[in-house]
Design a protein around this motif. Sequence first.
Motif, PDB file in Angstrom:
ATOM      1  N   PHE A 190      -4.083  10.336  -4.379  1.00  0.00           N
ATOM      2  CA  PHE A 190      -3.122   9.674  -5.261  1.00  0.00           C
ATOM      3  C   PHE A 190      -1.856   9.262  -4.535  1.00  0.00           C
ATOM      4  CE2 PHE A 190      -5.604  12.260  -8.317  1.00  0.00           C
ATOM      5  CZ  PHE A 190      -6.023  11.227  -9.147  1.00  0.00           C
ATOM      6  N   TYR A 191      -1.807   9.471  -3.238  1.00  0.00           N
ATOM      7  CA  TYR A 191      -0.609   9.097  -2.482  1.00  0.00           C
ATOM      8  C   TYR A 191      -0.365   7.587  -2.583  1.00  0.00           C
ATOM      9  CZ  TYR A 191       2.674   8.780   1.393  1.00  0.00           C
ATOM     10  OH  TYR A 191       3.784   8.540   2.156  1.00  0.00           O
ATOM     11  N   ARG A 192      -1.429   6.809  -2.400  1.00  0.00           N
ATOM     12  CA  ARG A 192      -1.296   5.346  -2.457  1.00  0.00           C
ATOM     13  C   ARG A 192      -0.912   4.896  -3.865  1.00  0.00           C
ATOM     14  NH1 ARG A 192      -5.380   1.320  -3.232  1.00  0.00           N
ATOM     15  NH2 ARG A 192      -4.769  -0.711  -2.367  1.00  0.00           N
ATOM     16  N   ILE A 193      -1.559   5.498  -4.880  1.00  0.00           N
ATOM     17  CA  ILE A 193      -1.223   5.135  -6.255  1.00  0.00           C
ATOM     18  C   ILE A 193       0.215   5.494  -6.569  1.00  0.00           C
ATOM     19  CG2 ILE A 193      -1.762   5.606  -8.675  1.00  0.00           C
ATOM     20  CD1 ILE A 193      -4.651   6.017  -7.850  1.00  0.00           C
ATOM     21  N   ALA A 194       0.619   6.704  -6.157  1.00  0.00           N
ATOM     22  CA  ALA A 194       1.992   7.135  -6.408  1.00  0.00           C
ATOM     23  C   ALA A 194       2.988   6.234  -5.688  1.00  0.00           C
ATOM     24  CB  ALA A 194       2.163   8.584  -5.975  1.00  0.00           C
ATOM     25  N   ASN A 195       2.641   5.814  -4.469  1.00  0.00           N
ATOM     26  CA  ASN A 195       3.519   4.899  -3.737  1.00  0.00           C
ATOM     27  C   ASN A 195       3.651   3.562  -4.467  1.00  0.00           C
ATOM     28  OD1 ASN A 195       4.186   6.632  -1.700  1.00  0.00           O
ATOM     29  ND2 ASN A 195       2.678   5.848  -0.257  1.00  0.00           N
ATOM     30  N   ARG A 196       2.546   3.114  -5.053  1.00  0.00           N
ATOM     31  CA  ARG A 196       2.607   1.864  -5.817  1.00  0.00           C
ATOM     32  C   ARG A 196       3.484   2.021  -7.056  1.00  0.00           C
ATOM     33  NH1 ARG A 196      -3.124  -1.361  -5.976  1.00  0.00           N
ATOM     34  NH2 ARG A 196      -3.201  -1.912  -3.769  1.00  0.00           N
ATOM     35  N   VAL A 197       3.340   3.164  -7.733  1.00  0.00           N
ATOM     36  CA  VAL A 197       4.189   3.424  -8.903  1.00  0.00           C
ATOM     37  C   VAL A 197       5.659   3.462  -8.476  1.00  0.00           C
ATOM     38  CG1 VAL A 197       4.758   5.108 -10.686  1.00  0.00           C
ATOM     39  CG2 VAL A 197       2.366   4.622 -10.158  1.00  0.00           C
ATOM     40  N   THR A 198       5.929   4.107  -7.340  1.00  0.00           N
ATOM     41  CA  THR A 198       7.305   4.148  -6.823  1.00  0.00           C
ATOM     42  C   THR A 198       7.793   2.745  -6.487  1.00  0.00           C
ATOM     43  OG1 THR A 198       6.889   6.345  -5.889  1.00  0.00           O
ATOM     44  CG2 THR A 198       8.784   5.129  -5.035  1.00  0.00           C
ATOM     45  N   THR A 199       6.923   1.920  -5.896  1.00  0.00           N
ATOM     46  CA  THR A 199       7.292   0.541  -5.580  1.00  0.00           C
ATOM     47  C   THR A 199       7.611  -0.236  -6.850  1.00  0.00           C
ATOM     48  OG1 THR A 199       5.862   0.585  -3.628  1.00  0.00           O
ATOM     49  CG2 THR A 199       6.523  -1.577  -4.446  1.00  0.00           C
TER      50      THR A 199
END
Length: 492
Positions: A190-199
């Motif tokens: 979920f690191y990539r998903i979380a990074n997208r949410v942060t973006t």
Amino acid sequence: MKMSIKFKISVVLALLIILTVAALSVLVLKGIENNQRNRVEEELLQKSEVAKQSIRQSYLTEDNSVSIESFLQQKAQRLASSIALQSGLQTVIYNQKGMEEGSSLPIGQRDVEIADTLSYALKGQVAYETKGSSLFYVAPLSIENQQIGAIRFDYSLADNQEFLAEIKRLFLIGGIASAGAAILIGYLYFYRIANRVTTLKNASFQLQNGTFLNSPPFQGRDELGELSSGLYVMSTAIQRSIAELNEEKRKLELAVVKLQALEQQQKQFIGNISHEFKTPLTSIKAYVDLLDMYRDDPQLLEDGVENIRKETGRLHEMVDKILRLAELERYDFEQMPQHLQLDEVVADVCKRMQGKATKFNLKLKVNIHKAVVFADRESLFHIFMNLIDNAIKYNEAGGEIVVTSHQDNEHVGIDVANTGAGIPMDAREKLFHPFFTVNKDRSRISGGTGLGLALVKKLTEKQQGNVELRRSDTEWTLFRVTFPRKLNEESK
């Protein structure tokens, strides 16, 4: 304390795995326990049946004169040892009164309290109880449909309990390992998903602060990718709306400025009209009063008629030009542009003005070349009529008026030059303003209204052209009119 979405998702995933492992553990362990219990029950049931059959056969082989109670007292110990050897389990035989008649147990292991369980067996029911790692199974004994006592088997549960404990330990280790792996895998997955949410969060903050997006925060085919594209579209729409609002605001501000300037010009225009109309009307009124007072004076009558005629012509010309200026402001649809031979139009105007030039002892010279323009014929007539008329009015007796042309690949120009007094430098900026005249006295003498050049400028701009003063000194004054050139059929 603020927790990141990556940690939250990982913890939730770990909890789900722990709950799943726990639920699975309970179900599996329960199944194992039930399986072990059923297997033990079946095994003990079979052993008890075998033991009963062995006791029955032993009784039947004895002398029929021996009672069942006596038989049990005499043979119980031997039977218990035999059954224990045969079944592999410690065996105890009880009489109907619950007294121990025979046992394969060592003497130190016989003091086990199972009175409640034994009472059930003496009533004809199979019963058992567990104490520690031992299971005490008690079944009723009967011969010829007569219950004579009960038989007990001591079954060791140590192996089953050890197996069950090992399973529990494996589930515990597996649950902890699965939870740890879930946290790690979940965090990485979920690191990539979380990074997208942060973006996306940062992009929303950027919009909130008034900074628009130049491109989508990221590309993707999933819901987050669609949300990213939606944010970019929304940002673009907001930016476009704000730009349109700013443009409308600018136009409104410009319109207000223009309206204010127009209002000022209108006031000035009305004031100029009033002043310019008042001068000839005053002259006409004065001559009318004189003629009324001195009706018999022929010289006064001749002068009065001549001056009234001049002032009336001046008023007529002024009204005509004012009306034409007003029409140019309102009615663009009256313009009917077409392909015209500019040289023919200018030559026609010069031919018509030749008589007036001769009247004032002026030479009108024309040297123009063929050229095609796209313009309104009537407007061209008025443009060159006014320019040549001004060249006549503001000239000196014996002077000249020269009309020439020049052209390049894109433009064609007509120069109207005349001799006479030049135009002062301080008057050139207002030269094309309505009612502006360089010399008021000269204008009255020549009949000038100060509207000719203003009309020329308006008409020229309507034809996408330009008019300007190119020269003015003690020798020559030159006006140049320039139009976009159109190729004629012969030059194509």
